[in-house]
Design a protein around this motif. Structure first.
Motif, short mmCIF file in Angstrom:
data_model
loop_
_atom_site.label_atom_id
_atom_site.label_comp_id
_atom_site.label_asym_id
_atom_site.label_seq_id
_atom_site.Cartn_x
_atom_site.Cartn_y
_atom_site.Cartn_z
N ALA A 211 41.94 51.65 41.66
CA ALA A 211 41.16 51.68 42.90
C ALA A 211 39.90 52.53 42.74
O ALA A 211 38.84 52.19 43.28
CB ALA A 211 42.01 52.22 44.05
N VAL A 212 40.00 53.62 41.99
CA VAL A 212 38.82 54.47 41.76
C VAL A 212 37.75 53.71 40.99
O VAL A 212 36.55 53.76 41.32
CB VAL A 212 39.21 55.75 41.00
CG1 VAL A 212 37.97 56.55 40.62
CG2 VAL A 212 40.12 56.61 41.86
N ILE A 213 38.16 52.99 39.95
CA ILE A 213 37.18 52.24 39.15
C ILE A 213 36.51 51.16 39.99
O ILE A 213 35.30 50.97 39.95
CB ILE A 213 37.87 51.62 37.92
CG1 ILE A 213 38.54 52.69 37.07
CG2 ILE A 213 36.85 50.85 37.07
CD1 ILE A 213 39.35 52.14 35.92
N LEU A 214 37.31 50.44 40.78
CA LEU A 214 36.75 49.39 41.62
C LEU A 214 35.82 49.96 42.69
O LEU A 214 34.76 49.40 42.96
CB LEU A 214 37.88 48.59 42.28
CG LEU A 214 38.69 47.68 41.35
CD1 LEU A 214 39.90 47.12 42.07
CD2 LEU A 214 37.81 46.55 40.82
N MET A 235 29.72 41.50 50.54
CA MET A 235 30.38 40.44 49.78
C MET A 235 31.08 41.01 48.55
O MET A 235 32.21 40.62 48.24
CB MET A 235 29.35 39.39 49.37
CG MET A 235 28.80 38.56 50.52
SD MET A 235 27.52 37.40 49.98
CE MET A 235 28.43 36.44 48.77
N VAL A 236 30.39 41.93 47.87
CA VAL A 236 31.00 42.54 46.69
C VAL A 236 32.24 43.34 47.09
O VAL A 236 33.27 43.30 46.40
CB VAL A 236 29.98 43.45 45.97
CG1 VAL A 236 30.67 44.27 44.87
CG2 VAL A 236 28.87 42.63 45.36
N GLY A 237 32.17 44.03 48.22
CA GLY A 237 33.32 44.80 48.70
C GLY A 237 34.53 43.91 48.96
O GLY A 237 35.67 44.25 48.59
N ILE A 241 38.15 44.00 46.96
CA ILE A 241 39.44 44.13 47.66
C ILE A 241 40.39 43.02 47.24
O ILE A 241 41.58 43.25 46.98
CB ILE A 241 39.23 44.13 49.19
CG1 ILE A 241 38.51 45.40 49.62
CG2 ILE A 241 40.57 44.00 49.92
CD1 ILE A 241 38.13 45.43 51.08
N LEU A 242 39.88 41.81 47.16
CA LEU A 242 40.71 40.68 46.72
C LEU A 242 41.18 40.87 45.28
O LEU A 242 42.34 40.58 44.95
CB LEU A 242 39.91 39.38 46.85
CG LEU A 242 39.61 38.91 48.28
CD1 LEU A 242 38.72 37.67 48.25
CD2 LEU A 242 40.91 38.61 49.03
N ALA A 243 40.28 41.36 44.44
CA ALA A 243 40.65 41.60 43.04
C ALA A 243 41.74 42.66 42.94
O ALA A 243 42.71 42.51 42.18
CB ALA A 243 39.42 42.02 42.24
N SER A 246 45.08 41.22 44.22
CA SER A 246 45.67 40.29 43.24
C SER A 246 46.24 41.05 42.06
O SER A 246 47.33 40.74 41.56
CB SER A 246 44.60 39.29 42.77
OG SER A 246 44.10 38.54 43.85
N HIS A 247 45.51 42.05 41.60
CA HIS A 247 45.93 42.85 40.46
C HIS A 247 47.26 43.56 40.74
O HIS A 247 48.21 43.48 39.95
CB HIS A 247 44.84 43.87 40.14
CG HIS A 247 45.15 44.77 38.99
ND1 HIS A 247 45.13 44.35 37.68
CD2 HIS A 247 45.50 46.09 38.95
CE1 HIS A 247 45.44 45.36 36.87
NE2 HIS A 247 45.68 46.43 37.63
N VAL A 248 47.33 44.22 41.88
CA VAL A 248 48.55 44.96 42.25
C VAL A 248 49.71 44.00 42.50
O VAL A 248 50.84 44.26 42.09
CB VAL A 248 48.29 45.83 43.49
CG1 VAL A 248 49.59 46.44 44.01
CG2 VAL A 248 47.29 46.94 43.17
N SER A 249 49.43 42.88 43.14
CA SER A 249 50.49 41.91 43.43
C SER A 249 51.09 41.35 42.14
O SER A 249 52.32 41.22 42.01
CB SER A 249 49.93 40.77 44.29
OG SER A 249 49.49 41.26 45.54
#
Length: 357
Positions: A211-214, A235-237, A241-243, A246-249
């Motif tokens: 989350a820090v990197i994102l 839009m980038v935000g 959030i979607l990325a 998806s990553h955590v899921s």
């Protein structure tokens, strides 16, 4: 199995140590230790290869002497009256941090195995992907836990300084405050993880670091594009959030793949690195403080090379990972110095009606 040369050291019967006995150096976690996701991309590929090896082969916990010792210890001390005795004599801080009788058996048997290795002249082995560490109170990796705590305190101190120096009207004020809170949360979970390595604390440490990197990418986007084009940063935000979701899921519900986790963070880390460096280069003639941002980026990537040293912990406390975390503490001061300078610059240019670059 032993792999030092072709010789096979003897596998004597387990020297049993009661889990209720005195404290000695740190228990190995039941989960393999992967390189932290906060590692920069300059060494990500190398560390990815190293991490795959570490996950698949931990010499110490594969030893028959270690496994037999744990089985014997659990059978003799973790049932019936002896278990009740262990639980009644266990310090409260050990109970609260989840140390069980079986965990203590693993801890004691780890040191039995280490002693046998040293007696035979072999290199200290790792257990479950980690070096053996002395357990100080309930702290499984005391040096790394302390270093994470100090990083968090440095971040908090500089956030308070930022808030006291920069007016709320500055365009980046709220974005930087949010970034600081995300960073504080990551350092909190890093401290917890190094205090007690469990399934939950490991995942929280990794996910919060991602989350820090994102959010750092979002911070960079807002600073470089969003002030003139708010729609772009929005839009980038949303995409970030979607990325993250998806990553955590995937890692939670499908498979916690250490290789994928490293590759994903290396990719987003590369984007973050190049974006900030390009902005620094473009503004080197107009912003006298640009070098602070550039130096922070280079320091974070350069200091991470300390992880490659990977030596058995000095005094069973200080390993390369702890040294890396300790080395990043001063970077917070330089980074927030840049954020303060830049926020004040943005505030002044906004008042003057100057176009922000």
């Amino acid at each position: 199995m032993f792999t030092a040369g072709s010789a096979q050291p003897p596998s004597p019967r387990c020297a049993f140590v009661s889990p209720g006995g005195p404290e000695s150096p740190a228990m190995a976690s039941a989960f393999p230790r992967c390189t932290s996701v906060r590692l920069p991309v300059s060494v990500a590929v190398i560390l990815l290869l190293m991490s795959v090896t570490a996950v698949q082969s931990s010499q110490g916990d594969k030893e028959p002497v270690y496994r037999d010792c744990v089985k014997l210890c659990v059978r003799m001390n973790c049932t019936g009256a002896r278990l009740r005795g262990f639980e009644s004599s266990q310090p409260q801080y050990m109970t609260l941090t989840g140390w069980t009788c079986r965990d203590d058996c693993k801890y004691q048997c780890m040191w039995t195995t280490v002693g046998l290795y040293q007696a035979e002249g072999y290199r200290v082995p790792q257990f479950h992907g980690k070096w053996p560490f002395v357990r100080v109170l309930c702290f499984e990796e005391p040096a790394s836990a302390l270093a994470s705590l100090l990083n968090g305190m440095a971040c908090l101190l500089m956030l308070l300084r930022y808030r006291s120096t920069v007016p709320r009207q500055s365009p980046m004020y709220h974005t930087i405050n949010a970034f600081s809170l995300v960073s504080l949360n990551a350092w909190f979970w890093s401290t917890v993880f190094h205090t007690r390595d469990t399934y939950l604390t490991e995942k929280m440490d990794y996910f919060c670091a991602t989350a820090v990197i994102l959010y750092s990418i979002y911070l960079c986007c807002v600073r470089t594009l969003g002030l003139r084009r708010p729609g772009v940063s929005s839009m980038v935000g949303v995409l970030l959030i979607l990325a993250f979701t998806s990553h955590v899921s995937y890692l939670t519900f499908v498979s916690f793949d250490y290789g994928y986790n490293m590759a994903a963070n290396a990719t987003i880390g590369m984007v973050n690195l190049l974006w900030w460096l390009c902005w620094c280069w473009q503004n080197r003639r107009t912003l006298p403080y640009w070098w602070k941002c550039g130096l922070v980026v280079l320091l974070l990537h350069g200091l991470a090379l300390l992880e490659l040293l990977d030596f058995p912990p000095l005094f069973w406390v200080l390993d390369a990972h702890a040294v890396w975390h300790l080395s990043t503490i001063p970077v917070h001061f330089l980074f927030y110095s840049f954020l303060i300078d830049d926020s004040l610059y943005l505030l002044n240019t906004e008042k003057l009606g100057v176009k922000v670059e």
